[in-house]
Write a protein that holds these residues in place. Structure first.
Motif, PDB file in Angstrom:
ATOM      1  N   TRP A 189      95.713   0.461  50.695  1.00 28.92           N
ATOM      2  CA  TRP A 189      96.015   1.742  51.350  1.00 28.92           C
ATOM      3  C   TRP A 189      95.573   2.910  50.466  1.00 28.92           C
ATOM      4  CZ3 TRP A 189      98.467   2.928  56.051  1.00 28.92           C
ATOM      5  CH2 TRP A 189      99.027   4.208  56.182  1.00 28.92           C
ATOM      6  N   LEU A 190      95.866   2.825  49.177  1.00 27.35           N
ATOM      7  CA  LEU A 190      95.502   3.891  48.247  1.00 27.35           C
ATOM      8  C   LEU A 190      93.993   3.999  48.043  1.00 27.35           C
ATOM      9  CD1 LEU A 190      98.213   3.633  45.435  1.00 27.35           C
ATOM     10  CD2 LEU A 190      97.949   5.445  47.126  1.00 27.35           C
ATOM     11  N   SER A 191      93.284   2.907  48.265  1.00 22.34           N
ATOM     12  CA  SER A 191      91.829   2.912  48.062  1.00 22.34           C
ATOM     13  C   SER A 191      91.078   3.553  49.225  1.00 22.34           C
ATOM     14  CB  SER A 191      91.323   1.476  47.858  1.00 22.34           C
ATOM     15  OG  SER A 191      91.313   0.756  49.088  1.00 22.34           O
ATOM     16  N   LEU A 192      91.767   3.825  50.327  1.00 26.07           N
ATOM     17  CA  LEU A 192      91.114   4.324  51.535  1.00 26.07           C
ATOM     18  C   LEU A 192      91.336   5.829  51.709  1.00 26.07           C
ATOM     19  CD1 LEU A 192      92.133   1.371  53.884  1.00 26.07           C
ATOM     20  CD2 LEU A 192      89.836   1.843  53.002  1.00 26.07           C
ATOM     21  N   ASP A 193      90.498   6.418  52.534  1.00 30.03           N
ATOM     22  CA  ASP A 193      90.551   7.850  52.801  1.00 30.03           C
ATOM     23  C   ASP A 193      91.882   8.218  53.445  1.00 30.03           C
ATOM     24  OD1 ASP A 193      90.206  10.450  53.618  1.00 30.03           O
ATOM     25  OD2 ASP A 193      88.431  10.075  54.856  1.00 30.03           O
ATOM     26  N   PRO A 194      92.681   9.081  52.807  1.00 29.89           N
ATOM     27  CA  PRO A 194      93.969   9.463  53.406  1.00 29.89           C
ATOM     28  C   PRO A 194      93.824  10.262  54.690  1.00 29.89           C
ATOM     29  CG  PRO A 194      93.536  10.747  51.427  1.00 29.89           C
ATOM     30  CD  PRO A 194      92.490   9.682  51.477  1.00 29.89           C
ATOM     31  N   GLY A 195      92.608  10.699  54.999  1.00 30.07           N
ATOM     32  CA  GLY A 195      92.378  11.410  56.247  1.00 30.07           C
ATOM     33  C   GLY A 195      92.291  10.498  57.456  1.00 30.07           C
ATOM     34  N   LEU A 196      92.201   9.188  57.225  1.00 28.71           N
ATOM     35  CA  LEU A 196      92.186   8.246  58.346  1.00 28.71           C
ATOM     36  C   LEU A 196      93.533   8.265  59.063  1.00 28.71           C
ATOM     37  CD1 LEU A 196      90.534   5.165  56.591  1.00 28.71           C
ATOM     38  CD2 LEU A 196      89.430   6.677  58.262  1.00 28.71           C
ATOM     39  N   SER A 197      93.528   7.914  60.340  1.00 25.81           N
ATOM     40  CA  SER A 197      94.803   7.766  61.040  1.00 25.81           C
ATOM     41  C   SER A 197      95.605   6.651  60.386  1.00 25.81           C
ATOM     42  CB  SER A 197      94.573   7.439  62.514  1.00 25.81           C
ATOM     43  OG  SER A 197      94.082   6.110  62.656  1.00 25.81           O
ATOM     44  N   ARG A 198      96.924   6.726  60.501  1.00 20.32           N
ATOM     45  CA  ARG A 198      97.783   5.685  59.907  1.00 20.32           C
ATOM     46  C   ARG A 198      97.419   4.313  60.436  1.00 20.32           C
ATOM     47  NH1 ARG A 198     103.052   6.270  61.699  1.00 20.32           N
ATOM     48  NH2 ARG A 198     104.005   5.260  59.904  1.00 20.32           N
ATOM     49  N   ALA A 199      97.198   4.197  61.744  1.00 23.45           N
ATOM     50  CA  ALA A 199      96.906   2.893  62.341  1.00 23.45           C
ATOM     51  C   ALA A 199      95.589   2.333  61.824  1.00 23.45           C
ATOM     52  CB  ALA A 199      96.864   3.011  63.865  1.00 23.45           C
ATOM     53  N   HIS A 200      94.562   3.193  61.715  1.00 19.28           N
ATOM     54  CA  HIS A 200      93.255   2.707  61.251  1.00 19.28           C
ATOM     55  C   HIS A 200      93.318   2.364  59.763  1.00 19.28           C
ATOM     56  CE1 HIS A 200      89.067   1.883  61.606  1.00 19.28           C
ATOM     57  NE2 HIS A 200      88.700   2.839  60.766  1.00 19.28           N
ATOM     58  N   ARG A 201      94.001   3.186  58.994  1.00 13.71           N
ATOM     59  CA  ARG A 201      94.130   2.922  57.560  1.00 13.71           C
ATOM     60  C   ARG A 201      94.882   1.616  57.322  1.00 13.71           C
ATOM     61  NH1 ARG A 201      96.736   7.379  53.350  1.00 13.71           N
ATOM     62  NH2 ARG A 201      96.055   6.393  51.388  1.00 13.71           N
ATOM     63  N   TYR A 202      95.923   1.377  58.120  1.00 16.74           N
ATOM     64  CA  TYR A 202      96.682   0.136  57.976  1.00 16.74           C
ATOM     65  C   TYR A 202      95.828  -1.068  58.361  1.00 16.74           C
ATOM     66  CZ  TYR A 202     100.535  -3.212  58.371  1.00 16.74           C
ATOM     67  OH  TYR A 202     101.357  -4.302  58.217  1.00 16.74           O
ATOM     68  N   THR A 203      95.076  -0.954  59.457  1.00 15.60           N
ATOM     69  CA  THR A 203      94.210  -2.052  59.890  1.00 15.60           C
ATOM     70  C   THR A 203      93.199  -2.412  58.802  1.00 15.60           C
ATOM     71  OG1 THR A 203      94.417  -1.444  62.228  1.00 15.60           O
ATOM     72  CG2 THR A 203      92.500  -2.763  61.613  1.00 15.60           C
ATOM     73  N   LEU A 204      92.559  -1.408  58.225  1.00 19.19           N
ATOM     74  CA  LEU A 204      91.579  -1.670  57.164  1.00 19.19           C
ATOM     75  C   LEU A 204      92.258  -2.245  55.921  1.00 19.19           C
ATOM     76  CD1 LEU A 204      89.297   1.497  57.450  1.00 19.19           C
ATOM     77  CD2 LEU A 204      88.899  -0.792  58.398  1.00 19.19           C
ATOM     78  N   SER A 205      93.437  -1.737  55.590  1.00 20.91           N
ATOM     79  CA  SER A 205      94.169  -2.263  54.430  1.00 20.91           C
ATOM     80  C   SER A 205      94.512  -3.732  54.620  1.00 20.91           C
ATOM     81  CB  SER A 205      95.459  -1.456  54.216  1.00 20.91           C
ATOM     82  OG  SER A 205      95.189  -0.106  53.946  1.00 20.91           O
ATOM     83  N   TRP A 206      94.967  -4.076  55.809  1.00 24.17           N
ATOM     84  CA  TRP A 206      95.323  -5.459  56.141  1.00 24.17           C
ATOM     85  C   TRP A 206      94.124  -6.375  55.931  1.00 24.17           C
ATOM     86  CZ3 TRP A 206      99.931  -7.383  58.683  1.00 24.17           C
ATOM     87  CH2 TRP A 206      99.824  -8.697  59.177  1.00 24.17           C
ATOM     88  N   ARG A 207      92.961  -5.956  56.402  1.00 28.08           N
ATOM     89  CA  ARG A 207      91.775  -6.820  56.305  1.00 28.08           C
ATOM     90  C   ARG A 207      91.236  -6.903  54.881  1.00 28.08           C
ATOM     91  NH1 ARG A 207      88.886  -6.479  62.198  1.00 28.08           N
ATOM     92  NH2 ARG A 207      90.870  -6.521  63.317  1.00 28.08           N
ATOM     93  N   LEU A 208      91.351  -5.827  54.147  1.00 30.23           N
ATOM     94  CA  LEU A 208      90.932  -5.866  52.748  1.00 30.23           C
ATOM     95  C   LEU A 208      91.853  -6.764  51.924  1.00 30.23           C
ATOM     96  CD1 LEU A 208      90.051  -2.092  52.257  1.00 30.23           C
ATOM     97  CD2 LEU A 208      88.444  -4.012  52.120  1.00 30.23           C
ATOM     98  N   ALA A 209      93.134  -6.781  52.264  1.00 29.20           N
ATOM     99  CA  ALA A 209      94.078  -7.659  51.557  1.00 29.20           C
ATOM    100  C   ALA A 209      93.752  -9.126  51.802  1.00 29.20           C
ATOM    101  CB  ALA A 209      95.506  -7.343  51.986  1.00 29.20           C
ATOM    102  N   ASP A 210      93.332  -9.467  53.013  1.00 31.36           N
ATOM    103  CA  ASP A 210      92.804 -10.803  53.346  1.00 31.36           C
ATOM    104  C   ASP A 210      93.770 -11.913  52.914  1.00 31.36           C
ATOM    105  OD1 ASP A 210      91.043 -12.656  54.372  1.00 31.36           O
ATOM    106  OD2 ASP A 210      89.832 -12.769  52.541  1.00 31.36           O
ATOM    107  N   ASP A 211      94.947 -11.960  53.540  1.00 32.68           N
ATOM    108  CA  ASP A 211      96.016 -12.849  53.088  1.00 32.68           C
ATOM    109  C   ASP A 211      96.613 -13.645  54.248  1.00 32.68           C
ATOM    110  OD1 ASP A 211      97.238 -10.690  54.364  1.00 32.68           O
ATOM    111  OD2 ASP A 211      97.862  -9.783  52.477  1.00 32.68           O
ATOM    112  N   ARG A 212      95.765 -14.191  55.102  1.00 32.81           N
ATOM    113  CA  ARG A 212      96.252 -14.880  56.293  1.00 32.81           C
ATOM    114  C   ARG A 212      97.191 -16.051  55.981  1.00 32.81           C
ATOM    115  NH1 ARG A 212      92.599 -14.919  61.385  1.00 32.81           N
ATOM    116  NH2 ARG A 212      94.136 -15.376  62.994  1.00 32.81           N
ATOM    117  N   PRO A 213      96.867 -16.937  55.033  1.00 34.96           N
ATOM    118  CA  PRO A 213      97.799 -18.041  54.751  1.00 34.96           C
ATOM    119  C   PRO A 213      99.199 -17.548  54.362  1.00 34.96           C
ATOM    120  CG  PRO A 213      95.669 -18.493  53.758  1.00 34.96           C
ATOM    121  CD  PRO A 213      95.626 -17.073  54.244  1.00 34.96           C
TER     122      PRO A 213
END
Length: 248
Positions: free
Chosen positions: A122-146
């Motif tokens: 979350w901190l690595s991404l542009d804070p100007g993004l919408s909360r939903a888009h920033r969260y979606t990108l954060s989730w995928r960057l974390a890449d922790d499905r198991p």
């Protein structure tokens, strides 16, 4: 041959991991980001389970899950109490109660690990993004499905164990009789957690429909957040957040 770790050792291992994450968050300035992530997730949960919160039979169990497992509050006091009596849980209670405590500790540790990794992204991404888009990108960057799937599986097991234990009337009576000794021993947060869980699942009756609903909805969100096109996922998440009670 190594002996399997005891319930007490597993509880302490999970709680030590949580404490390490708390210290890391303070040192890395992650605390505010972790809180933002937790607030967004709590908002999504309120929307996803709004119907269960309105259902008199399901409301106590729903609030137990949202407040005691995924709540946006400091669990340090409860963690310390669990750590202090981890060994006593094994000695004084049936094995199933000790396993319930292990499930709680593992769920708690998994949740904190996942939330802290989300916060880093979350901190690595542009804070100007919408909360939903920033969260979606954060989730995928974390890449922790198991880990996400393991978290859901442990929650399901905890729910089934709570249902089974609430049917043991002597155990429920013994728990209620522990109120004053627990308060005197400084274990009131732990006592509150145990009683809340027992009372919630006693009111629920058959927990299978409730747990199946959680499994189906959370599995769908896991798939959406990992697999749907990012813009589509962000729109779906934004719409869900807007549905949360008190929004709009």
């Amino acid at each position: 041959m190594n002996q399997p770790a005891s319930a007490a050792d597993r509880i302490r291992t999970h709680l030590d991991r949580v404490q390490q994450l708390r210290l890391q968050a303070q040192g890395a300035g992650l605390g505010a980001a972790v809180n933002e992530v937790k607030q967004l997730q709590a908002q999504r949960f309120r929307a996803t389970y709004a119907d269960l919160i309105q259902d008199p039979a399901c409301a106590p169990a729903t609030r137990f899950f949202l407040d005691e497992l995924y709540g946006v509050r400091d669990f340090a006091q409860r963690d310390a109490q669990f750590g202090r009596i981890a060994g006593a849980l094994e000695r004084l209670f049936p094995e199933a109660v000790a396993q319930l405590a292990v499930d709680l500790a593992e769920t708690h540790a998994l949740t904190e690990v996942l939330d802290h990794e989300l916060a880093r992204q979350w901190l690595s991404l542009d804070p100007g993004l919408s909360r939903a888009h920033r969260y979606t990108l954060s989730w995928r960057l974390a890449d922790d499905r198991p880990a996400r799937e393991r978290q859901l599986a442990v929650v399901q097991h905890m729910g089934l164990e709570l249902q089974r234990l609430t049917r043991m009337k002597p155990l429920r009576l013994a728990l209620r009789m522990m109120r004053n000794p627990a308060r005197a021993a400084g274990l009131d947060s732990l006592q509150h957690f145990l009683e809340s869980g027992f009372d919630a699942f006693a009111a629920l009756g058959d927990a299978r429909r409730f747990l199946d609903t959680i499994s189906e909805r959370e599995s769908r969100w896991i798939s959406t957040l990992f697999d749907a096109p990012p813009e589509e996922c962000s729109r779906a998440l934004a719409a869900e957040l807007a549905r949360a009670p008190g929004q709009g």
